[in-house]
Write a protein that holds these residues in place. Structure first.
Motif, short mmCIF file in Angstrom:
data_model
loop_
_atom_site.label_atom_id
_atom_site.label_comp_id
_atom_site.label_asym_id
_atom_site.label_seq_id
_atom_site.Cartn_x
_atom_site.Cartn_y
_atom_site.Cartn_z
N GLY A 19 0.86 -1.36 -0.17
CA GLY A 19 -0.26 -0.32 0.32
C GLY A 19 0.72 1.11 -0.56
N ALA A 20 1.89 1.59 1.06
CA ALA A 20 2.93 2.38 0.97
C ALA A 20 3.35 2.74 -0.57
CB ALA A 20 3.78 2.00 1.83
N MET A 21 4.10 2.04 -1.18
CA MET A 21 4.66 1.49 -2.82
C MET A 21 3.74 2.34 -3.42
SD MET A 21 6.75 -1.99 -2.87
CE MET A 21 7.96 -2.39 -1.67
N ALA A 22 2.37 1.80 -3.28
CA ALA A 22 0.77 2.05 -4.12
C ALA A 22 0.78 4.03 -3.80
CB ALA A 22 0.03 1.27 -4.32
N VAL A 23 0.71 4.09 -3.03
CA VAL A 23 0.65 5.41 -2.28
C VAL A 23 1.63 6.30 -3.35
CG1 VAL A 23 0.38 7.20 -0.88
CG2 VAL A 23 -1.06 5.06 -0.71
N ALA A 24 3.26 5.78 -2.90
CA ALA A 24 4.29 6.80 -3.37
C ALA A 24 4.08 6.93 -5.00
CB ALA A 24 5.34 5.92 -3.23
N ASP A 25 3.83 5.26 -5.81
CA ASP A 25 3.23 6.03 -7.22
C ASP A 25 1.98 7.13 -7.86
OD1 ASP A 25 4.59 4.68 -9.85
OD2 ASP A 25 2.41 3.91 -9.76
N TRP A 26 1.03 6.63 -7.21
CA TRP A 26 0.48 8.31 -7.13
C TRP A 26 0.60 9.00 -6.75
CZ3 TRP A 26 -3.17 10.95 -3.70
CH2 TRP A 26 -3.37 11.31 -3.76
N LEU A 27 1.46 9.35 -5.51
CA LEU A 27 2.31 10.31 -5.70
C LEU A 27 3.09 11.36 -6.92
CD1 LEU A 27 2.86 10.76 -1.52
CD2 LEU A 27 1.43 11.92 -3.07
N ARG A 28 3.20 10.05 -7.59
CA ARG A 28 3.91 10.80 -9.26
C ARG A 28 2.61 11.31 -9.96
NH1 ARG A 28 8.21 6.77 -11.12
NH2 ARG A 28 6.49 5.83 -11.67
N PRO A 29 3.33 12.13 -11.27
CA PRO A 29 2.73 13.06 -11.34
C PRO A 29 1.54 11.72 -12.86
CG PRO A 29 4.42 13.90 -12.14
CD PRO A 29 4.90 12.49 -10.81
N ALA A 30 0.49 11.93 -13.15
CA ALA A 30 -0.75 10.79 -13.65
C ALA A 30 0.43 10.40 -15.04
CB ALA A 30 -1.79 11.64 -14.32
N ASP A 31 1.10 10.74 -15.64
CA ASP A 31 1.79 10.43 -17.02
C ASP A 31 3.22 9.35 -16.70
OD1 ASP A 31 3.29 12.23 -16.12
OD2 ASP A 31 4.76 12.43 -18.49
N ARG A 32 3.20 9.15 -15.09
CA ARG A 32 4.38 8.43 -14.46
C ARG A 32 4.07 7.23 -13.40
NH1 ARG A 32 9.47 12.01 -13.85
NH2 ARG A 32 9.86 13.19 -16.66
N ARG A 33 2.85 7.20 -13.06
CA ARG A 33 2.80 6.26 -12.55
C ARG A 33 2.51 4.82 -13.22
NH1 ARG A 33 -3.01 9.86 -10.86
NH2 ARG A 33 -2.21 11.16 -9.36
N THR A 34 2.90 3.97 -12.12
CA THR A 34 2.01 2.46 -12.72
C THR A 34 0.62 1.69 -12.39
OG1 THR A 34 3.14 1.13 -11.15
CG2 THR A 34 4.94 2.02 -12.35
N HIS A 35 0.61 0.21 -12.51
CA HIS A 35 -0.26 0.21 -11.92
C HIS A 35 -0.91 0.52 -9.85
CE1 HIS A 35 1.62 -2.81 -12.26
NE2 HIS A 35 0.35 -3.99 -11.10
N LEU A 36 -0.18 0.49 -9.84
CA LEU A 36 -0.13 0.35 -8.55
C LEU A 36 -0.49 1.93 -8.29
CD1 LEU A 36 2.26 -1.48 -9.10
CD2 LEU A 36 2.91 -0.69 -6.37
N GLY A 37 -0.42 2.60 -8.74
CA GLY A 37 -0.87 4.36 -8.60
C GLY A 37 -2.27 4.19 -8.65
N THR A 38 -1.97 4.42 -10.39
CA THR A 38 -3.75 4.09 -10.63
C THR A 38 -5.00 2.95 -10.18
OG1 THR A 38 -2.85 3.66 -13.08
CG2 THR A 38 -4.72 2.70 -12.93
N PHE A 39 -3.95 1.72 -9.34
CA PHE A 39 -5.05 1.42 -8.32
C PHE A 39 -5.32 2.31 -7.70
CE2 PHE A 39 -6.58 -1.30 -4.30
CZ PHE A 39 -7.70 -2.09 -5.13
N VAL A 40 -4.93 2.98 -6.97
CA VAL A 40 -5.28 4.54 -5.41
C VAL A 40 -6.11 5.14 -6.61
CG1 VAL A 40 -4.35 6.38 -4.42
CG2 VAL A 40 -3.10 3.71 -4.79
N GLN A 41 -5.91 5.79 -7.67
CA GLN A 41 -6.98 6.29 -8.46
C GLN A 41 -8.15 5.61 -8.19
OE1 GLN A 41 -6.36 10.01 -8.16
NE2 GLN A 41 -8.56 9.99 -9.18
N GLN A 42 -7.81 4.49 -8.54
CA GLN A 42 -9.41 4.04 -8.65
C GLN A 42 -10.18 4.03 -6.96
OE1 GLN A 42 -7.63 0.38 -10.37
NE2 GLN A 42 -8.44 1.03 -12.34
N VAL A 43 -8.74 3.54 -6.22
CA VAL A 43 -9.47 3.03 -4.95
C VAL A 43 -10.52 4.85 -4.56
CG1 VAL A 43 -9.09 3.75 -2.42
CG2 VAL A 43 -8.37 1.41 -4.28
N LEU A 44 -10.11 6.24 -4.42
CA LEU A 44 -10.58 7.55 -4.38
C LEU A 44 -11.72 7.38 -5.35
CD1 LEU A 44 -7.22 9.15 -4.07
CD2 LEU A 44 -8.81 8.22 -2.85
N ASP A 45 -11.48 7.18 -6.20
CA ASP A 45 -12.49 7.14 -8.00
C ASP A 45 -14.25 6.44 -7.49
OD1 ASP A 45 -11.44 9.23 -8.54
OD2 ASP A 45 -10.76 8.25 -9.94
N GLY A 46 -13.87 5.22 -6.26
CA GLY A 46 -14.50 4.13 -5.73
C GLY A 46 -14.74 3.21 -7.10
#
Length: 826
Positions: free
Chosen positions: A673-700
């Protein structure tokens, strides 16, 4: 886990549970007596392995640019645009100079609504022209037949395009309508029905505009799918920013329409469009291939086109490209002018293919696309992009913010090819498509042969061990074959070093290539002085497995692309990091290699050092599996952490309790989870699916993703009976053959535990990792099947050597009763 833990080793507790298991350092006391002290690993192997592992650790921690993937994902970001919000500000593309950070147009930012910034923080393109040619493959290009496309390749960047969308039922292809809608949404989209029909002609509207017929039906169908694409994202974003959009052709209308299905300007041909200067985005359909494919198709299900008809259609599409280029200002080797994006978008054959992607003109950062190969952070592979990346590229070129629903990443150029000619570029990319096609043909038969041979080998080995048939020679042969078998998994990746797909007999070629690498690895394992120890060959093969896959994932995961156990770019599920099968092989190899190294250190009285080394490399391995710059594996981290922790607990003489397992699992969840949040904090065009999943959590949307993954896991487990059978046979062989007394005396597994107690900790750790990985990943049964393919043969090799080193303990033949001395009865 407690039930798994029971029943291993020669000493069996009087009661169930892990609390009654003897400590690891006391296991040898309950094993059969040995006539000679157990051999130790020779001095050469463990220092060599430790040197390799520590060198890798130093390289990871201290050498910049150890991996192109790591460098790309951690490149310095451009300063934030005025008024933008912290970490959410989009940087310039990696190749852009730091100075190119002009703020985005205020109107564009205001129109985008709630979204994440796109790739551009630079100079917007004067004009973006998207030319869609559904079905166009690199093998279609020819300097004489397609001179305009050939010229574009020589003037810009090129790549293979994975065009995965929502396929029609029971077909794995992308239909042209689905391809155009995917560009519209920036997410996988599809159309109702079972066939592949041509796009419908738009309905004319006053002022030269048009509306797409059946748009409401298309939107409703896609909203009900698991991907939930929002049709009209691209067209709506551009028109909402006050820019004009034009579409040429029915397919282009699907991509250029706004969310209501309307197009501001529509024309049937580029000539009818008139003056191009008012339009910032022009989408053009060169649909000759699509029309030739679908015309006269029975029930809307076309077959494959004859070669001549395909060549004529490709030539027609090239003429459309030429007509578009003629209407644009002459191309100059400068950073000004229109950007032309060409995409194959969809399939026009019975089998899916990789398709053409070309970009010429200024990129999202303002610098022109250099001649050579394109890439995107969505793939991290040179010369490979996706159709959803096309949407993100157009948005970035117009300096707009990318909505959350657009999953692609902008196209960027890699290191320029210098003097490489278009012929070389086209040939290489055509070869990539050939590799993907050959892979689709050989993967099924390969796994059938692989599973059959494995099961037969287990049966023959069971006869040799349980019945003793064949004597010592049979045991020697079993050991050699077991070591080769344990090296097969990593060899499926090493085989990518040889272009086996281009050889005359691909199926035979891939088998021979994999066997060649496996025999080479096994030769090293069985050739050195370490072969005398039960864990010697196991340690070598497992260490090669771990280090090879770690090095590969640090350098872009190129060995996994088009491997029979790796990624399939046409499918487009994933392109970088650890695939689920690679994770299974990597984690099992890592834990078993650490068991061998720990045994060497413990036998020399260095238990504390053994625990420290295993914890250090085990922690590095788990980190590499989950870190977004390398493995980017969400579901693997908790499983891998549990496996390493179980191994370390048992190695230290502790016990594994349910409470400890739960705490370790929670720690694994927090870590990933910490790795995914760290990835999500990066700009959107540099996120992997870890950060994308965090955004999907926020979007429901998280439960939708989890449900899709769970359904895939169940489908793979239930549908792939061969791997399910292999897993059951491997486990039965391990616990019903190796862990049971045989003709040779005590159980072979018990003898191996007595000579090398660390094996028990390593084996149980690898099995725990495989079990948790099975439950947490969408590949289902494939994970334990491949982990057992590494663990069971190598354990068998250790057991055979242990049997040879210790004498039989079966009771001798009973003596003949002595003759009676009493006088005979009268």
């Amino acid at each position: 886990m407690a039930s798994t833990h029971r029943g291993h080793g020669p000493a069996r507790p009087a009661t169930g549970g892990t609390s009654t298991r003897p400590a690891l350092h006391r296991v040898a006391a309950t094993a059969p007596a040995l006539t000679s002290p157990p051999p130790v690993l020779p001095p050469l192997l463990p220092p060599l392995l430790l040197t390799v592992l520590l060198t890798l650790l130093c390289a990871l921690l201290g050498v910049p640019g150890a991996s192109k993937a790591f460098a790309a994902s951690t490149a310095p970001e451009a300063p934030a645009a005025p008024g933008a919000s912290g970490a959410q500000t989009a940087p310039a593309a990696p190749s852009a100079p730091a100075a190119q950070t002009a703020p985005a147009a205020p109107a564009a930012r205001a129109a985008s609504g709630a979204g994440t910034p796109g790739a551009s923080a630079g100079v917007p393109s004067e004009k973006v022209v998207i030319i869609g040619i559904p079905g166009l493959a690199w093998s279609d290009l020819n300097p004489d037949r397609t001179p305009n496309l050939w010229r574009l390749v020589g003037e810009g960047g090129a790549a293979s395009m994975s065009t995965r969308a929502i396929p029609p039922p029971d077909r794995g292809i992308t239909c042209p309508v689905a391809g155009w809608l995917t560009v519209s949404a920036g997410q996988r989209a599809g159309a109702p029905g079972t066939g592949c029909e041509s796009p419908r002609v738009p309905e004319a509207a006053p002022g030269g505009g048009a509306s797409v017929p059946g748009w409401a039906e298309l939107s409703a169908f896609n909203a009900a799918t698991s991907y939930r694409p929002v049709l009209g994202q691209l067209g709506g974003l551009v028109t909402g920013a006050g820019m004009k959009v034009a579409a040429v052709g029915p397919g282009a209308a699907l991509a250029a329409a706004d969310k209501s299905g309307k197009i501001g300007k529509y024309a049937a041909s580029i000539e009818q469009l008139g003056d191009l200067s008012p339009y910032k985005l022009i989408v053009v359909e060169a649909g000759d291939l699509n029309r030739a494919w679908t015309t006269g198709a029975p029930n809307g299900i076309p077959g494959d086109m004859p070669l001549q008809a395909r060549q004529e259609a490709v030539a027609g599409a090239d003429r459309v490209v030429g007509a578009v280029l003629d209407r644009l200002p002459p191309f100059r080797d400068t950073e000004k002018g229109a950007t032309v994006l060409v995409g194959g978008l969809a399939d026009t054959s019975q089998a899916p293919h990789l398709h053409v992607a070309i970009a010429r003109g200024p990129g999202p950062d303002g610098a022109k696309y250099a001649r050579g190969y394109l890439t995107a952070t969505s793939t991290r592979q040179d010369g490979l992009v996706t159709n959803t990346d096309l949407t993100a590229t157009a948005i970035g070129l117009l300096d707009l913010e990318t909505p959350n629903g657009v999953v692609g990443r902008p196209w960027v150029d890699t290191v320029p090819s210098g003097g490489q000619q278009a012929t070389e570029t086209v040939g290489k990319l055509a070869d990539d498509d050939l590799a993907s096609q050959v892979l689709r043909e050989v993967r099924g038969p390969f796994f059938a042969v692989f599973v059959t041979v494995q099961i037969l080998f287990y049966l023959l080995a069971a006869v040799a061990i349980r019945r003793g048939w064949g004597g010592s020679r049979a045991l020697t042969a079993v050991r050699v074959v077991a070591v080769v078998s344990g090296a097969i998994a990593v060899s499926t990746f090493l085989a990518q070093l040889v272009p086996w797909w281009s050889l005359p007999a691909p199926m035979a070629s891939v088998i021979v290539t994999i066997l060649g690498f496996a025999c080479a690895v096994a030769g090293v394992a069985l050739a050195g002085p370490w072969r005398a120890h039960p864990l010697g060959p196991l340690t070598v093969v497992a260490a090669v497995t771990s280090v090879a896959l770690l090095a590969d994932v640090m350098n872009g995961s190129t060995l996994q692309v088009n491997a029979v156990t790796g990624y399939e770019p046409v499918t487009g599920g994933r392109f970088y990091g650890f695939s689920n099968i690679a994770f299974a092989v990597y984690s099992a190899g890592t834990i078993l290699a650490l068991a061998g190294i720990a045994q060497w250190l413990i036998s020399r009285g260095r238990r504390t050092l053994a625990l420290a080394v295993c914890a250090a490399y085990g922690g590095l391995a788990v980190f590499a599996d989950g870190w977004s710059a390398w493995g980017a594996d969400f579901g693997g981290v908790p499983a891998f952490l549990v496996g390493v922790a179980v191994f370390l607990i048992l190695l230290s003489g502790g016990r594994v309790s349910p409470v400890r397992l739960i705490l370790i699992g929670l720690a694994g969840g927090l870590l990933v989870g910490a790795m995914a949040v760290a990835d999500w904090l990066r700009p959107a065009d540099r996120r992997t699916h870890l950060g994308t999943f965090v955004q999907q959590v926020l979007d429901g949307e998280a439960w939708t993703v989890v449900g899709r993954k769970f359904g895939a896991m169940i489908g793979v487990t239930v549908g792939n009976w061969s791997l399910s059978l292999l897993s059951l046979v491997a486990l039965a062989f391990l616990f019903l053959v190796l862990d049971r007394p045989a003709r040779w005396g005590a159980s072979a597994l018990g003898r191996a535990y007595a000579l090398a107690p660390a094996l028990r900790a390593g084996l149980l750790g690898a099995l725990a990792c495989a079990l948790i990985g099975f439950l947490m990943n969408d590949s289902g049964i494939a994970i334990p099947a491949m982990a057992l393919t590494v663990a069971v043969p190598l354990t068998l090799a250790a057991c055979v050597r242990a049997v040879r080193l210790s004498p039989p303990t079966t009771p001798g033949r009973p003596s003949v009763p002595a003759a009676s001395t009493a006088p005979p009865s009268p």
